[in-house]
Write a protein that holds these residues in place. Structure first.
Motif, PDB file in Angstrom:
ATOM      1  N   GLU A  59       0.833  -1.201   0.000  1.00 52.70           N
ATOM      2  CA  GLU A  59       0.000   0.000   0.000  1.00 52.70           C
ATOM      3  C   GLU A  59       0.875   1.261   0.000  1.00 52.70           C
ATOM      4  OE1 GLU A  59      -3.754   0.840   2.737  1.00 52.70           O
ATOM      5  OE2 GLU A  59      -3.091  -1.227   2.875  1.00 52.70           O
ATOM      6  N   LEU A 101       2.774   1.632  -3.277  1.00 49.34           N
ATOM      7  CA  LEU A 101       1.937   2.138  -4.370  1.00 49.34           C
ATOM      8  C   LEU A 101       1.767   3.650  -4.261  1.00 49.34           C
ATOM      9  CD1 LEU A 101      -0.824  -0.601  -4.624  1.00 49.34           C
ATOM     10  CD2 LEU A 101       0.890  -0.065  -6.329  1.00 49.34           C
ATOM     11  N   VAL A 102       1.584   4.128  -3.008  1.00 53.69           N
ATOM     12  CA  VAL A 102       1.433   5.578  -2.819  1.00 53.69           C
ATOM     13  C   VAL A 102       2.817   6.201  -2.697  1.00 53.69           C
ATOM     14  CG1 VAL A 102       0.243   7.380  -1.525  1.00 53.69           C
ATOM     15  CG2 VAL A 102      -0.701   5.097  -1.589  1.00 53.69           C
ATOM     16  N   ILE A 108      -1.657  -1.412 -10.313  1.00 52.52           N
ATOM     17  CA  ILE A 108      -1.149  -0.134  -9.850  1.00 52.52           C
ATOM     18  C   ILE A 108      -2.031   0.413  -8.729  1.00 52.52           C
ATOM     19  CG2 ILE A 108       0.051   0.554 -11.955  1.00 52.52           C
ATOM     20  CD1 ILE A 108      -2.527   2.202 -12.597  1.00 52.52           C
ATOM     21  N   ARG A 109      -3.116  -0.295  -8.440  1.00 55.86           N
ATOM     22  CA  ARG A 109      -3.968   0.068  -7.312  1.00 55.86           C
ATOM     23  C   ARG A 109      -4.224  -1.174  -6.469  1.00 55.86           C
ATOM     24  NH1 ARG A 109      -6.116   5.161  -9.062  1.00 55.86           N
ATOM     25  NH2 ARG A 109      -5.913   5.291 -11.302  1.00 55.86           N
ATOM     26  N   LEU A 110      -5.125  -1.044  -5.500  1.00 52.18           N
ATOM     27  CA  LEU A 110      -5.349  -2.189  -4.616  1.00 52.18           C
ATOM     28  C   LEU A 110      -6.294  -3.233  -5.203  1.00 52.18           C
ATOM     29  CD1 LEU A 110      -5.509  -0.844  -0.961  1.00 52.18           C
ATOM     30  CD2 LEU A 110      -3.758  -2.213  -2.035  1.00 52.18           C
ATOM     31  N   GLU A 111      -7.157  -2.848  -6.139  1.00 53.35           N
ATOM     32  CA  GLU A 111      -8.053  -3.865  -6.699  1.00 53.35           C
ATOM     33  C   GLU A 111      -8.034  -3.877  -8.220  1.00 53.35           C
ATOM     34  OE1 GLU A 111     -12.218  -1.401  -6.655  1.00 53.35           O
ATOM     35  OE2 GLU A 111     -11.969  -2.992  -5.189  1.00 53.35           O
ATOM     36  N   ARG A 140      -8.360   5.321   0.972  1.00 57.10           N
ATOM     37  CA  ARG A 140      -7.751   4.628  -0.166  1.00 57.10           C
ATOM     38  C   ARG A 140      -8.159   5.265  -1.492  1.00 57.10           C
ATOM     39  NH1 ARG A 140      -8.083  -1.657   1.914  1.00 57.10           N
ATOM     40  NH2 ARG A 140      -6.162  -1.572   3.103  1.00 57.10           N
ATOM     41  N   THR A 164      -5.984   8.399  -1.679  1.00 59.88           N
ATOM     42  CA  THR A 164      -4.567   8.134  -1.920  1.00 59.88           C
ATOM     43  C   THR A 164      -4.370   7.361  -3.223  1.00 59.88           C
ATOM     44  OG1 THR A 164      -4.776   6.197  -0.494  1.00 59.88           O
ATOM     45  CG2 THR A 164      -3.822   8.167   0.483  1.00 59.88           C
ATOM     46  N   THR A 165      -5.377   7.338  -4.077  1.00 58.05           N
ATOM     47  CA  THR A 165      -5.345   6.727  -5.416  1.00 58.05           C
ATOM     48  C   THR A 165      -5.208   5.205  -5.411  1.00 58.05           C
ATOM     49  OG1 THR A 165      -2.974   6.768  -5.873  1.00 58.05           O
ATOM     50  CG2 THR A 165      -4.172   8.808  -6.280  1.00 58.05           C
ATOM     51  N   LEU A 166      -5.485   4.577  -4.259  1.00 57.32           N
ATOM     52  CA  LEU A 166      -5.358   3.123  -4.210  1.00 57.32           C
ATOM     53  C   LEU A 166      -6.622   2.419  -4.699  1.00 57.32           C
ATOM     54  CD1 LEU A 166      -3.517   2.683  -0.814  1.00 57.32           C
ATOM     55  CD2 LEU A 166      -2.634   2.119  -3.070  1.00 57.32           C
ATOM     56  N   LEU A 167      -7.759   3.112  -4.573  1.00 63.84           N
ATOM     57  CA  LEU A 167      -9.010   2.541  -5.054  1.00 63.84           C
ATOM     58  C   LEU A 167      -9.668   3.547  -5.989  1.00 63.84           C
ATOM     59  CD1 LEU A 167     -10.690   1.026  -1.851  1.00 63.84           C
ATOM     60  CD2 LEU A 167      -9.570  -0.198  -3.693  1.00 63.84           C
ATOM     61  N   ILE A 168     -10.532   3.035  -6.858  1.00 59.94           N
ATOM     62  CA  ILE A 168     -11.272   3.923  -7.744  1.00 59.94           C
ATOM     63  C   ILE A 168     -12.724   3.946  -7.284  1.00 59.94           C
ATOM     64  CG2 ILE A 168     -12.049   4.307 -10.111  1.00 59.94           C
ATOM     65  CD1 ILE A 168      -9.506   2.919 -11.043  1.00 59.94           C
TER      66      ILE A 168
END
Lengths: 368, 300
Positions: free
Chosen positions: A205, A208-209, A365-368, B46, B49-53
């Motif tokens: 995590e 990625l950030v 490039i993201r979590l899902e 998330r 912080t661009t981890l999820l859309i």
């Protein structure tokens, strides 16, 4: 570049601080190669046999002497009656019984033909087959010697000659296979575990950030294992040369290049596995079941591909290990150069490019 | 330079994690997301912080779109996830060094910013991060999130599992960071920490209940609150809940916070009722509403 070096340094810390992975990295190759080299073998040595000699004349004595003089057999028992044959087998003392017919010498002179029955214990069909072949070949040799003494000789005797591995040493067969397994395991399993560990511990995590790019993470993860796998390959080759006296006929440089190619294809597979598994355990299971088994069963390492059913033969083409084993055998045992293995190399190269492309595409490039 | 969230919605299969969330965080503001576990705080973090859309809606961080400019955003934000997410097998110093390097900077370059925090863990810089105490882990994680001098700092439940002293210290540090010009979005399940933020958003089940300064939220509490205590806490709560005019009953430390449905409520009447329930040592006093009371009232 600084970023990259920082990442690789971190990876090396992980590897050297984790005893378990260190053992897998360096202990396993040595243990496996020694295990395969010494314990698992197709050769026969000092097999116990029994003799039932009905004629007890000069010829049979000579043949028996020849057999007992070879290092393959030791005569455990001399039996007198046909009925005893089954008894010795049942006791499990001997693997084979040689049954010489009555008047062996006389028949040989009179009819130019005498019979010896080779009865083998076929509970282990491979060994039985090998024993039978070895005995036949000793008999044949004897026959040839006899024929030389006689002036007229019209009998055509086939003369089999084993090339590339004249002594039929099974370790020569195993070294390329074990090397393939180890490089596959170290490269694919360790990378997939090390990437999924970042996911499991949540550090992915944070990675990625950050401005670090996916390909930098992938290369950073892969680089230490390329390095360590090359060391492993060198250790395996040295072990086989110095402990098993296995000659490497071809160019060591070519061997090295082909190994690096295979290592990279395995690493790409590892990254691919890490993209579909969420935990280290899943990654390990997928690596073991999805990579190890096909490598052992379908690569031609243990079971010859030509004797597999057609569907499996077709599937085996999709396994990179198959091509690498062909390449290794070519270089190590036959001493061939690139001109004879360019096709296999090209296939392996194509697979590598495909796996790398797929894993970069699948890398999230993201979590899902 | 702040954060802007408009109409963000996010679902996981059937579960609606966030529903139509909108709010603004001004530059240099210390903004709190207050809500219980499962309210959707982490999902929101998330997304930002661009981890999820997000399924719907738009958001910008430091003026950058979370979807289009995600690569840029990743350079400028500091993120500290709810779970301790550093390398446990690396030492304190190696962790900090690593995060400095991947952000293209060095400890020396931004030492000034993390000094206050880092000096407290510097004596343990050769210790593996996995062997640190909870409070020290948080400090290290904060140092790592700050090492590249982010414009916006995202802290997801930074004080969960940390002792009260370290929690207090942690908030003091956040105040100091704010003075250095960093916009901070922090989430917490602890209502007492809410009062330390400039503004807060109360969030539950993926929906924002209210956004305001902590003072205003408390001021807007519609009822008069009474601290009620008696000799038997358990029986007191049951009796109050059974009272026909009760509006809300919540245990609050050694007291029970009580509100009545009637505007002309007379505490004496309640006392008589409680005495009839065999309770003694009864005290009923007016008190100030807290954020927790407001939250409970809004979440009703």
């Amino acid at each position: 570049m600084k970023r990259f070096i920082g990442f690789i340094t971190k990876e090396f810390y992980h590897i050297f601080r984790d005893r378990r992975s260190l053992f897998i990295l360096f202990g396993m190759p040595i243990v496996q190669i020694l295990l395969f080299g010494f314990a698992i073998t197709n050769e026969i040595n000092n097999v116990d046999i029994a003799i039932l000699d009905h004629s007890k004349d000069a010829t049979t004595k000579e043949i028996i002497n020849k057999i007992s003089a070879s290092k393959y057999f030791s005569i455990k028992q001399l039996i007198e009656r046909e009925d005893d044959i089954e008894a010795v087998f049942k006791k499990g003392k001997v693997k084979a019984v040689l049954n010489f017919e009555k008047d062996f010498s006389k028949n040989l002179v009179k009819d130019h033909k005498a019979t010896v029955q080779i009865i083998t214990d076929a509970t282990d069909p491979n060994t039985a087959n090998t024993i039978s072949n070895y005995v036949s070949s000793i008999l044949q040799k004897y026959q040839q010697e006899q024929n030389k003494a006689i002036t007229i000789n019209y009998i055509i005797v086939p003369q089999p000659r084993m090339v590339y591995n004249p002594e039929l040493k099974s370790v020569y067969m195993f070294v390329p296979g074990v090397m393939t397994i180890i490089l596959m395991l170290v490269s694919a399993m360790m990378t997939s575990i090390s990437i999924t560990r970042e996911k499991e511990l949540g550090t992915m995590e944070i990675l990625l950030v950050s401005p670090i790019k996916p390909f930098q993470v992938i290369i950073g993860k892969v680089f230490p294992y390329i390095f360590l796998s090359i060391i492993n390959a060198i250790v395996i080759v040295l072990l086989s040369i110095f402990i098993f006296k296995m000659p490497v006929q071809g160019s060591l440089f070519l061997l090295g290049l082909e190994s690096v190619l295979f290592i990279i294809s395995a690493l790409a597979l590892g990254i691919l596995i890490s993209t579909i598994s969420a935990t280290q355990q899943t990654a390990m299971m997928i690596s073991l079941m999805g990579l190890m088994l096909p490598v052992i069963l379908l690569s031609g390492f243990i079971f010859p591909i030509s004797s597999m059913p057609l569907p499996l033969q077709i599937i085996s083409n999709a396994i990179p290990a198959k091509w690498f084993i062909i390449i290794l055998k070519g270089i190590m045992l036959k001493g061939v150069g690139l001109q004879f293995i360019w096709k296999e190399t090209l296939i392996l190269l194509g697979m590598t490019v495909f796996f790398i492309g797929l894993s970069v595409k699948k890398y999230k490039i993201r979590l899902e | 330079m702040g954060i802007s969230v408009s109409n963000i919605s996010k679902s996981y299969k059937d579960l609606k994690a966030l529903q139509n969330i909108s709010f603004e965080v001004k530059p240099n503001e210390l903004f709190g997301l207050i809500g219980p576990d499962g309210a959707g705080k982490t999902t929101l973090f998330r997304i930002l912080t661009t981890l999820l859309i997000a399924n719907e809606g738009e958001a910008t961080v430091a003026g950058l779109d979370v979807l289009k400019d995600f690569k840029e955003i990743r350079k400028y934000v500091g993120y500290m996830p709810g779970r301790f997410s550093l390398y446990q097998d690396l030492t304190v110093e190696e962790n900090l060094n690593f995060f400095a390097t991947i952000f293209g900077t060095s400890i020396e370059e931004n030492y000034e910013l993390i000094k206050d925090i880092y000096v407290q863990i510097e004596p343990f810089k050769d210790r593996r991060a996995g062997k640190l105490s909870g409070g020290m882990k948080q400090k290290l994680a904060l140092s790592c999130a700050l090492i590249h001098k982010p414009k916006v700092l995202f802290l997801d439940e930074p004080t969960t599992g940390v002792d009260p002293v370290s929690r207090k210290e942690f908030w003091e540090m956040l105040k100091r960071l704010q003075q250095k010009g960093i916009t901070i979005l922090v989430s917490t399940p602890y209502m007492d920490e809410a009062a330390l933020c400039d503004r807060i958003a109360l969030i539950q089940d993926g929906e924002i209940l209210q956004i305001d300064t902590p003072e205003n939220i408390v001021k807007q509490y519609p009822k008069t609150i009474y601290d009620v205590s008696a000799n038997n806490m358990y029986q007191l709560i049951n009796s109050l809940k059974a009272y026909q005019h009760k509006h809300s009953v919540y245990p609050f430390g050694e007291f029970v916070h009580y509100t009545d449905t009637r505007s002309d409520f007379n505490p004496k009447e309640l006392k008589t009722y409680l005495e009839a329930q065999n309770l003694s040592n009864i005290s009923i006093e007016r008190t100030q509403a807290t954020i927790e009371d407001s939250f409970m009232e809004l979440a009703k």
